[in-house]
Design a protein around this motif. Sequence first.
Motif, PDB file in Angstrom:
ATOM      1  N   ALA A 203      94.791  82.819  56.513  1.00 54.42           N
ATOM      2  CA  ALA A 203      94.886  84.306  56.801  1.00 54.42           C
ATOM      3  C   ALA A 203      96.465  84.311  57.170  1.00 54.42           C
ATOM      4  CB  ALA A 203      94.070  84.778  58.008  1.00 54.42           C
ATOM      5  N   PRO A 204      97.103  85.702  56.858  1.00 52.53           N
ATOM      6  CA  PRO A 204      98.374  85.950  57.077  1.00 52.53           C
ATOM      7  C   PRO A 204      98.403  86.266  58.626  1.00 52.53           C
ATOM      8  CG  PRO A 204      97.338  87.494  55.703  1.00 52.53           C
ATOM      9  CD  PRO A 204      96.411  86.657  56.073  1.00 52.53           C
ATOM     10  N   LEU A 205      98.750  85.494  59.525  1.00 51.46           N
ATOM     11  CA  LEU A 205      98.786  85.698  60.846  1.00 51.46           C
ATOM     12  C   LEU A 205     100.098  85.933  61.303  1.00 51.46           C
ATOM     13  CD1 LEU A 205      96.045  83.082  62.197  1.00 51.46           C
ATOM     14  CD2 LEU A 205      95.866  85.371  61.757  1.00 51.46           C
ATOM     15  N   LEU A 254      95.320  80.923  68.183  1.00 53.97           N
ATOM     16  CA  LEU A 254      96.426  81.427  68.789  1.00 53.97           C
ATOM     17  C   LEU A 254      97.411  80.404  68.519  1.00 53.97           C
ATOM     18  CD1 LEU A 254      95.086  82.207  72.460  1.00 53.97           C
ATOM     19  CD2 LEU A 254      96.682  83.863  71.212  1.00 53.97           C
ATOM     20  N   PHE A 255      97.199  79.170  68.255  1.00 53.66           N
ATOM     21  CA  PHE A 255      98.378  78.106  68.072  1.00 53.66           C
ATOM     22  C   PHE A 255      98.614  78.217  66.528  1.00 53.66           C
ATOM     23  CE2 PHE A 255      97.618  76.836  72.407  1.00 53.66           C
ATOM     24  CZ  PHE A 255      98.763  76.671  72.518  1.00 53.66           C
ATOM     25  N   GLU A 256      97.494  78.695  65.728  1.00 49.71           N
ATOM     26  CA  GLU A 256      97.849  78.944  64.215  1.00 49.71           C
ATOM     27  C   GLU A 256      98.746  80.139  63.906  1.00 49.71           C
ATOM     28  OE1 GLU A 256      97.837  78.691  60.045  1.00 49.71           O
ATOM     29  OE2 GLU A 256      97.515  77.406  61.530  1.00 49.71           O
ATOM     30  N   ARG A 262     106.608  80.279  63.544  1.00 49.93           N
ATOM     31  CA  ARG A 262     107.609  79.128  63.641  1.00 49.93           C
ATOM     32  C   ARG A 262     108.074  78.986  62.108  1.00 49.93           C
ATOM     33  NH1 ARG A 262     104.913  76.856  67.949  1.00 49.93           N
ATOM     34  NH2 ARG A 262     103.767  75.221  66.843  1.00 49.93           N
ATOM     35  N   ARG A 263     107.087  78.777  61.427  1.00 52.61           N
ATOM     36  CA  ARG A 263     107.518  78.340  59.908  1.00 52.61           C
ATOM     37  C   ARG A 263     108.192  79.437  59.288  1.00 52.61           C
ATOM     38  NH1 ARG A 263     102.367  77.598  55.820  1.00 52.61           N
ATOM     39  NH2 ARG A 263     102.244  79.677  56.205  1.00 52.61           N
TER      40      ARG A 263
END
Length: 266
Positions: A203-205, A254-256, A262-263
């Motif tokens: 998913a585009p998070l 959350l961490f995804e 970051r990416r």
Amino acid sequence: MSAPEVITSLQNAHVKRLVRLRSRRDREQEGVIVIEGAREIARAVSSGVSLSAVYSAPDLHSAEAAGLAPTLQAPGALLSRAAFGKVSGRENPDGLIALAPTPRVTLPEPGPQAVTVLLHGLEKPGNVGAILRSADAAGADSVIVLGRGADPYGPNVIRASQGSVFTLPVAVMTEHDAQAWLAARQFTTFACTPDAPRAYWDAPLTGRVALLLGTEHEGLPAQWRQTDHSVSIPMNASRGADSLNVATAAALMLFECARQRRRRSA
């Protein structure tokens, strides 16, 4: 100068009040919260919470509590080991309990990459506290708690969050107000449901994102599942595991979000 009096009677008015404030109803009637533990009190104070009372049992102090107690600027009382055991909600208390006015939180206006977590109907304080801790660690901007689930400022949530409830904006809203707040700020909403065909990592998070989580037993109600996107957490069900603890699910999501941000900025 004489030493301050130590409360030993379990019938003392301070002791009775602290026992009464274990009840959510009594805390709400008084408009106060109970913060137990040196770490949690320290995080509350450093986040700007103004303490209204401090109760200390020096015989029980950990090193952290002994160092913190003299710095706390609030009226208070000393309790004996037995009196503190009566009012404490912990098996191994460190001898510090503080009271403070119930926080009245206004959510900050979100930035372009804001992440908020919406919790619908979660009743277990341990789950709510763990989600708050993960949200804080992952850099989320806020948490919205809907309805009469676990009290986000209850002593057990404060403990499970390790004080993150004070460092992260946490607001209690009605469903209508939460939907209006998200829509007005153009959040993209992601409902975490086990039957969604898209895996959460696909998913585009990025952008303004709201992660929606319901109870493990019932999940999200229909009006919250009908959102912009639904995502699931793929599991190896061949051995019987067909669900995750909601706090674990929240941490993964959350961490995804943090990873994708970051990416994107690299």
